[in-house]
Design an enzyme around this catalytic site. Structure first.
Site, mmCIF file in Angstrom:
data_model
loop_
_atom_site.group_PDB
_atom_site.id
_atom_site.type_symbol
_atom_site.label_atom_id
_atom_site.label_comp_id
_atom_site.label_asym_id
_atom_site.label_seq_id
_atom_site.Cartn_x
_atom_site.Cartn_y
_atom_site.Cartn_z
ATOM 1 N N ASN A 44 -11.747 -2.658 7.859
ATOM 2 C CA ASN A 44 -11.668 -1.613 6.831
ATOM 3 C C ASN A 44 -12.486 -0.401 7.255
ATOM 4 O O ASN A 44 -13.671 -0.510 7.566
ATOM 5 C CB ASN A 44 -12.172 -2.139 5.485
ATOM 6 N N GLN A 92 -7.857 0.059 1.617
ATOM 7 C CA GLN A 92 -7.801 0.534 3.006
ATOM 8 C C GLN A 92 -6.911 1.762 3.166
ATOM 9 O O GLN A 92 -7.099 2.537 4.098
ATOM 10 C CB GLN A 92 -7.301 -0.599 3.917
ATOM 11 N N VAL A 123 -6.051 -6.986 -2.024
ATOM 12 C CA VAL A 123 -4.936 -7.917 -1.841
ATOM 13 C C VAL A 123 -5.426 -9.312 -1.463
ATOM 14 O O VAL A 123 -4.783 -10.306 -1.798
ATOM 15 C CB VAL A 123 -3.933 -7.376 -0.801
ATOM 16 N N CYS A 158 -11.633 -5.870 -1.066
ATOM 17 C CA CYS A 158 -10.318 -6.123 -0.471
ATOM 18 C C CYS A 158 -9.422 -6.619 -1.584
ATOM 19 O O CYS A 158 -9.437 -7.804 -1.943
ATOM 20 C CB CYS A 158 -10.356 -7.127 0.674
ATOM 21 N N CYS A 176 -4.699 -0.327 -2.766
ATOM 22 C CA CYS A 176 -5.258 -0.907 -1.553
ATOM 23 C C CYS A 176 -6.505 -0.114 -1.200
ATOM 24 O O CYS A 176 -6.447 1.123 -1.149
ATOM 25 C CB CYS A 176 -4.251 -0.836 -0.411
#
Length: 245
Positions: free
Chosen positions: A7, A193, A75, A73, A191
């Site tokens: 990331n 990222q 997901v 994070c 998300c």
């Protein structure tokens, strides 16, 4: 923060928001410390493997005695099934407490749900960088909380580093591919990222409805857990100062 090893975005967007906040609240200053968990490709197998590293990452942060811990994070948590953000937050809390650290714990997954609810939105559209099956898991996770996902756009980028390199300016066009006819809000990046901060306000202004992301929602929860007004200039309605200042 606890972040995937690949990331590059949360350690950029979250500090940037809080630096921007210093322009209106100069006495509130922030420092960041991160622990990383190995993950390079956004697949169910690597997400599961990464989750197994949570206790080690939490114990490393406990030594720094932070004021708040965010696991970032989305997901990886949502892929484990509805409500798993509560389990993940409890596991990190237990690890911190075992070392005497008393910081509250938030997750980007739980923060996104809280952000949507804070906006009073019952129906959302989402944009993700994931392959379609993972996007479906994210939509199902959100819908399990009673929030309807009226449309979803998958950009289908499986490599996590490639996701970080996506140009956030492209989201100023991508959102036009999403059906917002019934939406109360748009999640421009579901998300942590996929970079989106540079386009949040521009898309909100163009779309005419509230726009948030996993990152702006995480900033919202970080600030509220710290007992600070959740205001960041130019970061969309979720972080707007109600006084207009």
């Amino acid at each position: 923060m606890i972040v995937p090893s690949s990331n590059l975005t949360m350690e950029t967007e979250l500090p940037r928001m809080l630096r921007d906040r210093e322009s209106v609240a100069p006495r509130d200053r922030f420092v960041f410390h991160s622990s990383r968990m190995r993950m390079k490709h956004v697949t169910p197998e690597q997400l599961k493997s990464m989750n197994a590293q949570t206790e080690r990452a939490a114990l490393e942060l406990a030594d720094a005695r932070p004021d708040v811990v965010a696991t970032a994070c989305l997901v990886a948590i949502m892929a484990q099934g509805p409500g798993h953000h509560c389990t993940a937050e409890d596991e990190i809390t237990a690890a911190l407490r075992s070392e005497g650290a008393q910081a509250p714990v938030i997750s980007s997954a739980g923060a996104l749900l809280d952000g949507i609810k804070a906006l009073g939105a019952a129906r959302v559209a989402i944009i993700t960088p994931y392959m379609k099956p993972l996007t479906r898991l994210v939509a199902d996770y959100i819908e399990d909380t009673g929030i309807e996902v009226v449309d979803a756009l998958s950009l289908e980028v499986p490599d996590n580093l490639a996701v970080a390199r996506l140009d956030p300016a492209d989201l100023r066009e991508h959102w036009r591919r999403v059906d917002l006819g019934r939406a109360d809000a748009l999640v421009l990046s579901a998300c942590v990222q996929m970079p989106s901060l540079a386009s949040i306000q521009a898309v909100e202004d163009a779309a005419g409805l509230p726009v948030l992301s996993a990152a702006t929602a995480t900033a919202y929860r970080v600030l509220t857990e710290l007992g600070l007004p959740p205001h960041v200039p130019g970061a969309g309605s979720l972080l707007r100062d109600p006084s207009g200042a």
